[in-house]
Design an enzyme around this catalytic site. Structure first.
Site, PDB file in Angstrom:
ATOM      1  N   PHE A 153       0.882  -1.241  -0.025  1.00 14.74           N
ATOM      2  CA  PHE A 153       0.133  -0.007  -0.059  1.00 14.74           C
ATOM      3  C   PHE A 153       0.682   1.121   0.024  1.00 14.74           C
ATOM      4  CE2 PHE A 153      -2.378   3.508   1.799  1.00 14.74           C
ATOM      5  CZ  PHE A 153      -3.505   3.540   0.854  1.00 14.74           C
ATOM      6  N   ASP A 191       9.289   2.930   2.142  1.00 16.64           N
ATOM      7  CA  ASP A 191       8.229   3.583   2.348  1.00 16.64           C
ATOM      8  C   ASP A 191       7.798   3.574   4.028  1.00 16.64           C
ATOM      9  OD1 ASP A 191       5.654   4.672   2.878  1.00 16.64           O
ATOM     10  OD2 ASP A 191       4.721   3.957   1.246  1.00 16.64           O
ATOM     11  N   LYS A 231       2.443  10.911   7.168  1.00 20.98           N
ATOM     12  CA  LYS A 231       1.541  10.743   8.345  1.00 20.98           C
ATOM     13  C   LYS A 231       1.976  11.313   9.551  1.00 20.98           C
ATOM     14  CE  LYS A 231      -1.169   6.983   6.638  1.00 20.98           C
ATOM     15  NZ  LYS A 231      -0.794   6.095   5.754  1.00 20.98           N
TER      16      LYS A 231
HETATM   17  C1  LIG Z   1      -0.829   6.089   4.276  1.00 19.63           C
HETATM   18  C2  LIG Z   1       0.271   5.521   3.675  1.00 19.63           C
HETATM   19  C3  LIG Z   1       0.533   6.090   2.160  1.00 19.63           C
HETATM   20  C4  LIG Z   1      -0.503   7.251   1.623  1.00 19.63           C
HETATM   21  O1  LIG Z   1      -0.239   8.328   2.300  1.00 19.63           O
HETATM   22  P1  LIG Z   1      -1.539   9.518   2.052  1.00 19.63           P
HETATM   23  O2  LIG Z   1      -1.202  10.565   2.845  1.00 19.63           O
HETATM   24  O3  LIG Z   1      -2.661   8.775   2.508  1.00 19.63           O
HETATM   25  O4  LIG Z   1      -1.379   9.585   0.580  1.00 19.63           O
HETATM   26  C5  LIG Z   1       1.481   5.628   1.391  1.00 19.63           C
HETATM   27  N1  LIG Z   1       2.347   4.736   2.065  1.00 19.63           N
HETATM   28  C6  LIG Z   1       1.996   3.839   3.280  1.00 19.63           C
HETATM   29  C7  LIG Z   1       3.124   2.918   3.671  1.00 19.63           C
HETATM   30  C8  LIG Z   1       0.744   4.493   3.939  1.00 19.63           C
HETATM   31  O5  LIG Z   1       0.809   4.018   5.121  1.00 19.63           O
END
Ligand SMILES: *Cc1c(COP(=O)(O)O)cnc(C)c1O
Length: 412
Positions: A151, A238, A267
């Site tokens: 994700f 990520d 985040k």
């Molecule tokens: C939430 C998330 C994203 C995307 O972040 P947004 O601020 O919602 O665009 C990307 N990678 C990971 C691992 C995430 O948990």
């Protein structure tokens, strides 16, 4: 996915709010029937005055809790000074924020954006350019390896390489240049890199959050690090959900002693107040970005930079990481007592756990619905897995109480 209305009894005030949101808001989420009005620390209160432990923490955006006084102070101070300048001019918050984040990540440079998806897109663009300009991959041939069950956000390019049909289907034509490999399978990564010959980067979550807090084999990330070094491939972590204290370390990569070439952050970097994301990398990688090649109207704005800087200051003491590790050990030990009692398995790293409930008993969604009247807000991920990720401000008593509610919800 069914979007049937839940059977939980709700008050008039709650029903009215839900009705409005459903009538005028697009149905891109299926929230629990709770309408929140205020929050403090790890706790939130709904429009009827009921209190809940927030065991989701905005998917880790609220690592430092609701209304964290230090973060509110940083935001308030900056609100009164200047909030937006555009990057056409410098502002006095951006440089200090970038310096602090570069120090926290141990990287030379930082590129600030807003949402997580934008930071991922930034990393993808940097990797492609680096592939052409530095590695010498033929133009338009660059491939980026991504993991099954990933994700990384919701843009058209990112959903192009999602393996979740709900996220992907109907949004084609899809962006080419990505190859999916099984998560945790080092041999598959090596084979793909060698077979393709055009791989410029591997994009990986050190722990898959949306996937259900899936932890890869302990030798996967170190092996991937060595493989990327051997094959001149960028390792891009990520850490949007896993990073910034959640796992008991600054980055989940630290748990296995791995340093990626590119950190992707978001985040919690915005302190639960404003969207703040960034990538961090060394000069040899980041310098492929030149004026005009990338940007964002809001990226690096002074309000975001002031809040992000305060987040970095708080993490630089190590106090939050230590707290997550200590309370995470409590969470881990408590969850262990549920295994065999309606819980098939769980994975826990710091204050972050994925719990697999016996699907014969209930779905993850059903478990979350049962937890609402017990005063716990939680989110299911896939099927019968729920994720526990309270703000790092929770107390030890909160953690024990949370698992007690989980036990009640599962076993009745
Ligand atoms: C939430 C998330 C994203 C995307 O972040 P947004 O601020 O919602 O665009 C990307 N990678 C990971 C691992 C995430 O948990």
């Amino acid at each position: 996915m069914s979007h049937d209305h839940t059977t939980l009894p709700v008050s008039r005030a709650t029903a009215d709010q839900i009705e409005l949101a459903e009538e005028y808001g697009a149905s891109n989420y299926h929230p629990l029937p709770v309408v929140l009005a205020t929050g403090e620390g790890a706790w939130v209160t709904d429009v009827d005055g009921h209190r809940y432990l927030d065991a989701l923490a905005g998917y880790s955006a609220l690592n430092f809790g609701h209304g964290n006084p230090e973060l509110l102070e940083a935001a308030r101070t900056q609100l009164e000074r200047i909030t937006l300048t555009s990057r056409a001019f410098y502002n006095d918050q951006l440089g200090p924020f970038c310096e602090a984040l570069a120090q926290l990540t141990g990287k030379d440079k930082v590129l600030p954006m807003n949402t997580g998806a934008e930071a991922v897109e930034t990393a993808l663009k940097v990797a492609r350019r680096w592939g052409y300009q530095v590695k010498g991959v033929p133009e338009n041939r660059a491939t980026i390896l991504v993991m099954d069950g990933n994700f990384h956000g919701r843009t058209t390019t990112i959903v192009s390489f999602s393996t979740d049909e709900d996220a992907r289907s109907g949004f084609g034509p899809y962006t080419p240049g990505f190859q999916v490999v099984p998560y945790g399978d080092l041999a598959a990564c090596r084979d793909a890199i060698d077979a393709l010959g055009t791989v410029v980067a591997v994009l990986v979550e050190p722990i898959q959050g949306e996937g259900g807090v899936v932890v890869p084999p302990a030798d996967f990330l170190p092996g991937l690090r060595a493989l990327c070094d051997e094959r001149q491939v960028l390792l891009m972590a990520d850490e949007i959900q896993s990073g910034l204290g959640r796992t008991g370390r600054t980055f989940a990569c630290d748990l296995v002693g791995v340093v990626p070439d590119v950190y992707i952050l978001g985040k919690a970097l915005g302190g639960g107040i404003v969207p703040v994301s960034a990538i961090a990398a060394d000069r040899d990688v980041m310098d492929v970005i030149t004026p005009g090649s990338h940007g964002s109207t809001f990226g690096g704005n002074p309000l975001a930079a002031a809040v992000g800087h305060q987040v970095v200051r708080m993490l630089s003491t190590g106090v939050w990481q230590e707290r997550a590790a200590r309370l995470g050990a409590v969470l881990d030990a408590e969850l262990a007592t549920l295994v065999g009692h309606g819980v098939l398995a769980y994975r826990c790293r710091g204050l972050w756990a994925g719990v697999d409930v016996d699907p014969a008993l209930m779905s993850g969604r059903e478990l979350c619905e049962r937890l609402v009247p017990l005063g716990v807000l939680m989110k299911d991920t896939h099927g019968s897995t729920v994720r526990i990720a309270p703000p790092l401000t929770v107390t030890e008593d909160d953690v024990r109480w949370l698992v007690a509610q989980l036990r009640t919800a599962i076993t009745g």
